[in-house]
Design a protein around this motif. Structure first.
Motif, short mmCIF file in Angstrom:
data_model
loop_
_atom_site.label_atom_id
_atom_site.label_comp_id
_atom_site.label_asym_id
_atom_site.label_seq_id
_atom_site.Cartn_x
_atom_site.Cartn_y
_atom_site.Cartn_z
N GLU A 1 10.95 10.30 8.03
CA GLU A 1 9.84 11.16 7.55
C GLU A 1 8.71 11.17 8.58
O GLU A 1 8.12 12.21 8.84
CB GLU A 1 9.30 10.62 6.20
CG GLU A 1 10.24 10.82 5.02
CD GLU A 1 9.94 12.11 4.25
OE1 GLU A 1 9.08 12.91 4.68
OE2 GLU A 1 10.61 12.32 3.21
N TYR A 2 8.43 10.00 9.13
CA TYR A 2 7.37 9.90 10.15
C TYR A 2 7.72 10.78 11.36
O TYR A 2 6.89 11.58 11.82
CB TYR A 2 7.21 8.44 10.57
CG TYR A 2 6.24 8.22 11.71
CD1 TYR A 2 4.87 8.12 11.48
CD2 TYR A 2 6.70 8.15 13.03
CE1 TYR A 2 3.97 7.94 12.54
CE2 TYR A 2 5.81 7.97 14.09
CZ TYR A 2 4.46 7.87 13.84
OH TYR A 2 3.58 7.70 14.89
N ASN B 1 9.59 13.30 11.47
CA ASN B 1 9.53 14.71 11.11
C ASN B 1 8.09 15.24 11.04
O ASN B 1 7.84 16.40 11.32
CB ASN B 1 10.25 14.93 9.77
CG ASN B 1 10.55 16.38 9.54
OD1 ASN B 1 11.02 17.07 10.46
ND2 ASN B 1 10.26 16.88 8.37
N GLU B 2 7.18 14.36 10.68
CA GLU B 2 5.77 14.78 10.62
C GLU B 2 5.14 14.83 12.01
O GLU B 2 4.39 15.74 12.34
CB GLU B 2 4.97 13.83 9.72
CG GLU B 2 5.27 14.04 8.26
CD GLU B 2 4.43 13.14 7.37
OE1 GLU B 2 3.38 12.64 7.82
OE2 GLU B 2 4.83 12.93 6.21
N PRO C 1 7.21 17.95 14.68
CA PRO C 1 7.65 18.89 13.63
C PRO C 1 8.76 19.86 14.05
O PRO C 1 9.37 20.48 13.17
CB PRO C 1 6.37 19.67 13.28
CG PRO C 1 5.39 19.38 14.35
CD PRO C 1 5.80 18.15 15.07
N ARG D 1 12.32 20.40 -0.65
CA ARG D 1 11.97 19.04 -0.16
C ARG D 1 12.24 17.99 -1.24
O ARG D 1 12.72 16.90 -0.97
CB ARG D 1 10.51 18.99 0.30
CG ARG D 1 10.27 19.71 1.61
CD ARG D 1 8.99 19.24 2.28
NE ARG D 1 7.79 19.63 1.56
CZ ARG D 1 7.25 20.85 1.59
NH1 ARG D 1 7.80 21.79 2.34
NH2 ARG D 1 6.16 21.13 0.90
#
Ligand SMILES: N[C@@H](CCC(=O)N[C@@H](CS)C(=O)NCC(=O)O)C(=O)O
Length: 248
Positions: free
Chosen positions: A71-72, A74-75, A78, A90
């Motif tokens: 998740e990190y 992906n943030e 991006p 999501r």
């Protein structure tokens, strides 16, 4: 600077490597030899106090837990996005990632330890195993090492695991049926990254027939394996855990 601490044969490391590779990130690798118990060395435990891989270090900041790491990534990076653009998509992706975290990873434990790891560390003495078990920061993992590596193969535990894998396959089949082509819908996502290691592990265990009877899942597996990032994420033959099927 991005550093990836991993073990090639580790299920959770494959999951994070696939996210790194899908995003074509430039990263440095540090191999943590789990069978030499480097995950328990103080320098590594300072990064990951749970004594497990993977870990990433990004500009001197540490992130642990494969799902959180993905998740990190992906943030912070991006492009390309690895989550659906709509909130419902999501949510669906996250439910599947949770299924992998809660059940699929667990389902791999008995076959992996009994059939792959046990023969690889048969040479350890009782006192060495005791030391690992005692020093592991997660008592249940230490206890599992102790219980599994010095005892005969636990076929009942393996059978229970394979039954759990079939239940998981049924859930994935339902997610793909009439939808797809990826687990959370139209775009490849962290849900696909999460289940890639299960495909690799089951096939390397010689248990790929477990996927028979799940046609949508089998078509997804073919699509997954056709992705260049998948090929770069699974272990090269000379870095694999022992395979009871006779592989490297
Ligand atoms: N929830 C953790 C689990 C990590 C984990 O259990 N990693 C295993 C390899 S897949 C490990 O490092 N095991 C070390 C040990 O058993 O001592 C994550 O997703 O990062």
């Amino acid at each position: 600077m991005l550093t990836f601490y991993h073990y090639w044969g580790s299920f959770c490391s494959i999951k994070t490597r696939l996210a790194l590779e899908e995003k074509a990130l430039d990263y440095r690798e540090v191999f943590v030899d789990l069978l030499a118990f480097e995950q328990l060395k103080p320098d590594y435990m300072r990064l990951n106090p749970n004594g497990v891989v993977p870990t990433i270090e990004h500009d001197d900041q540490v992130v642990i837990e494969s799902t959180v790491i993905n998740e990190y990534l992906n943030e912070v990076f991006p492009d390309p996005p690895l989550m659906p653009i709509d909130p419902l998509g999501r949510a669906r992706a996250r439910v599947l990632v949770k299924l992998e975290d809660d059940k699929a990873h667990e389902a791999m434990r008995a076959p992996t330890f009994n059939l792959m790891i046990k023969p690889m560390i048969a040479g350890l003495s009782d006192s060495e195993v005791d030391e690992i078990a005692t020093n592991h920061p997660q008592k249940w993992i230490g206890d599992y090492w102790k219980k599994t590596v010095r005892t005969p193969i636990d076929q009942d535990a393996i059978d229970d695991s394979l039954a759990l894998v079939r239940d998981i396959c049924a859930t994935l089949e339902a997610a793909l049926d009439g939808a797809g082509p990826w687990l959370a819908g139209e775009t490849f996502s962290l849900a696909d990254c999460a289940f890639a290691p299960m495909v690799d592990r089951m096939e390397h265990l010689g248990a790929g027939e477990t996927f028979n009877g799940f046609p949508a899942l089998q078509a997804w597996i073919a699509r997954l394996k056709a992705r260049p990032a998948y090929g770069r994420s699974v272990p090269p033959d000379d870095k694999r855990l022992y395979s009871p099927g006779g592989g490297a």
